[in-house]
Scaffold this active site. Sequence first.
Site, PDB file in Angstrom:
ATOM      1  N   LYS A 286       0.838  -1.201   0.000  1.00  0.00           N
ATOM      2  CA  LYS A 286       0.000   0.000   0.000  1.00  0.00           C
ATOM      3  C   LYS A 286       0.872   1.250   0.000  1.00  0.00           C
ATOM      4  CE  LYS A 286      -3.881  -1.958   2.643  1.00  0.00           C
ATOM      5  NZ  LYS A 286      -4.953  -1.812   1.634  1.00  0.00           N
ATOM      6  N   ARG A 361     -10.226 -11.799   1.645  1.00  0.00           N
ATOM      7  CA  ARG A 361     -11.032 -12.892   1.082  1.00  0.00           C
ATOM      8  C   ARG A 361     -10.285 -14.223   1.141  1.00  0.00           C
ATOM      9  NH1 ARG A 361     -11.516  -9.700  -4.492  1.00  0.00           N
ATOM     10  NH2 ARG A 361     -11.414  -8.024  -2.959  1.00  0.00           N
TER      11      ARG A 361
HETATM   12  N1  BES Z   1      -8.153  -3.998   4.294  1.00  0.00           N
HETATM   13  C1  BES Z   1      -8.343  -3.557   2.957  1.00  0.00           C
HETATM   14  C2  BES Z   1      -9.671  -2.827   2.756  1.00  0.00           C
HETATM   15  C3  BES Z   1      -9.840  -1.520   3.468  1.00  0.00           C
HETATM   16  C4  BES Z   1      -9.666  -0.320   2.805  1.00  0.00           C
HETATM   17  C5  BES Z   1     -10.249  -1.480   4.791  1.00  0.00           C
HETATM   18  C6  BES Z   1      -9.872   0.874   3.449  1.00  0.00           C
HETATM   19  C7  BES Z   1     -10.432  -0.285   5.436  1.00  0.00           C
HETATM   20  C8  BES Z   1     -10.249   0.894   4.772  1.00  0.00           C
HETATM   21  C9  BES Z   1      -8.336  -4.747   2.020  1.00  0.00           C
HETATM   22  O1  BES Z   1      -7.528  -5.799   2.385  1.00  0.00           O
HETATM   23  C10 BES Z   1      -7.823  -4.270   0.697  1.00  0.00           C
HETATM   24  O2  BES Z   1      -6.697  -3.889   0.639  1.00  0.00           O
HETATM   25  N2  BES Z   1      -8.684  -4.326  -0.316  1.00  0.00           N
HETATM   26  C11 BES Z   1      -8.323  -3.916  -1.626  1.00  0.00           C
HETATM   27  C12 BES Z   1      -8.823  -4.985  -2.572  1.00  0.00           C
HETATM   28  C13 BES Z   1      -8.367  -4.788  -3.995  1.00  0.00           C
HETATM   29  C14 BES Z   1      -6.880  -5.024  -4.086  1.00  0.00           C
HETATM   30  C15 BES Z   1      -9.123  -5.766  -4.854  1.00  0.00           C
HETATM   31  C16 BES Z   1      -9.003  -2.586  -1.922  1.00  0.00           C
HETATM   32  O3  BES Z   1     -10.150  -2.409  -1.496  1.00  0.00           O
HETATM   33  O4  BES Z   1      -8.376  -1.741  -2.512  1.00  0.00           O
HETATM   34 MN    MN Z   2      -5.536  -5.569   1.728  1.00  0.00          MN
END
Ligand code: BES
Ligand code: MN
Length: 513
Positions: A286, A361
Site C-alpha cells: 500500500k 477474502r
Molecule cells: N483492508 C483492505 C480494505 C480496506 C480499505 C479497509 C480501506 C479499510 C479501509 C483490504 O484488504 C484491501 O486492501 N482491499 C483492496 C482490494 C483490492 C486489491 C481488490 C481494496 O479495497 O483496494
Molecule cells: Mn488488503
Amino acid sequence: MPDNAYKLIPADFDPVPSLKTLADSSVTAVTTLSTELGAIGIGVSVSGEVPSALGLAREALEAQGFEAKVGQTLIVPQRSGTTLIAVGVGDVGGVAGSLTAANMRDIGAAFARAAHRSSRIGLDVVGATTLDSEDSGRLLTEGVLLARYRFNELKPSSKHVPLTALEILVPADEVERVSAGVRTGCVTARATCLARDLANTPPGYLTATDFGNIAEKLGPQHGLSVHVFDKEQIIAERLGGLLAVNAGSVEEPRMIQVRYTPDDATGHLALVGKGIMYDSGGISLKPSDPMHLLMKMDMAGAAAAFAAMTALKELGCTTRVTAFLMCTDNMPSGSASKLGDVFTVRNGMTVEIQNTDAEGRLVMSDALVLAAEEKPDAIVDIATLTGAALAALGTHTAPVLGNNQELVDQTKASSAATDESIWQLPLEHRYRKQLDTEVADISNLGGKFAGATTAALFLNEFVDGVPWAHLDIAGTMQVDADDLWRSQGATGFGARLLTDLALNFVPPATTKS
Ligand code: BES
Ligand code: MN
Ligand code: ZN
C-alpha cells in the site's frame, strides 16, 4: 503478552483497558440524584414547559442557539456546585416527533460529551420522553458509555476524565425496568468497547498470538470455550488461504475458534471474522497515505465477532453460536506470497493471487469452509474487506450482501435496533466471471468496478449453499472525529449488531434467494 523489549511495549500495557474502566464505572437508576454529581443533564423538548430546575426561560435558551433538538446540549453554569446541562429531546409531544430508539441513544451520547469534564453525572430525561422504560435504560447507558470511551492507554498526557458514575433519574415505579435496561446496556457497551480496544491497539502490541491469548483468557469468563489453532495446527487443518497471507510475516498466524453452547439451543449461527492484524498490502504494498495508518484496524471484523460472543451468556442468548477468527498480518518479505502464486483452500479449490492486497477474502475462504462444515443454520461474516465499500457508502453505513433474503433481513432488523447502519447491495452473479482465471479455479482480484460485490462473490464460493450474509465494514470500522456515541478511532461496529442478531436469530428457510 510476549517479552518484546525491542518493541518498547510498556511492561504494564493492558490491551483491553476498557474492561477495567467500565468495571469501575457504575450506572444506576435512581429516584433522587445524589448531591455530589459534577453535571446533571435535564431533558428539554422543542415545545411546552422548560423544566423549572434549569432556572431559564425558553427565550434564554433559544438566545444561545439551543432549540432542544435531539443531539443539542447547552451548558448552564451555576454559581457553585453541579453544572446543569440542557439536553434536547426533540419534539416529544408532536405526532411526527415520537422519539426513536436511535434518538434516545444519541441523547445519552450528546449529554455525556457535554459533561466530559465530570466523572460523576446524572441524567433527568426519562420523564420528558415517551419510550418504553427498559429500552430507555439500555439506550441511555449505551449512548453515555460509548461516547465516554477513549483509547488512552498509551497517552499519559491525556486529560480525558473517565466516567465513574452515571445516575439515571426515574419515577419510583420504573426503577426496576430501567435497571434491567441498564444491565443490558452495560453488557453491549462493554462488548463494543472491547472491540474498539482491540482495533485501536497498535499492531506491534497486538499480534495474532496476542489475540489468541486474550481470547483464551476472556472467553471462559463469559461462558465461551475457546480453541486457538497455532501454525502447525493450521497446516494440519489445510487452511491454505490463511497460510498464504501469513507467508511473509515473522509473526505466526492464529485461527481462533470460539463456541457458545447454551442448553436446548434454538438454532446454530456461525460467525466469521477477518483478523488481519496489520494489512501492509504484502508485495502489492500500500502507499504511505493516511489510509495505510488505519490498517492496524484490519482485524475489526474479528474483534467485533469476538466481542459479540462475550455478550451472549449474560444476555441469555438461546442461539448456539460458533465463531471463526482468522488472524495474521499481511506483510511483504522474501517469503511472502507473490502475484501469480496459487494456493489451495481447505475445500480443495485453487486460488490464483493476482493482488496480495486482496488478502481478506483469502483468509475468509478457509473460515467459511470451516463454518459450512458445521452445517449451521446460517453464516454471517464480518470483514474490513474493500475500499470499495467505503467509496460506495462512506463511514456511516456498511454494505450487506448475501445468498438468503430472510437472513439478510434479520441483519437489517438488528442494524435498525442498534443504529449500526447497513444497506443491502445485490449479489450480482453476472460479475462472477471477473474472478475467472486460466491458471486456477478462481482469482482473488475482480475488475475495476463493483469491488465490494466481486469480493462478496468470491466469498460466496465457499459457503456451500448455507444461508449466508456478509458485512463489509471497511468504511464503518473507524471515525476521524467524535460523533455522538461513536468515539474517535475504532467504532466497534458490528459488536452490537451481531449480539442483537444472535439474540433474535431464527433459522432461515434454506431455499436460496
Ligand atoms: N483492508 C483492505 C480494505 C480496506 C480499505 C479497509 C480501506 C479499510 C479501509 C483490504 O484488504 C484491501 O486492501 N482491499 C483492496 C482490494 C483490492 C486489491 C481488490 C481494496 O479495497 O483496494
Ligand atoms: Mn488488503
Ligand atoms: Zn485488508
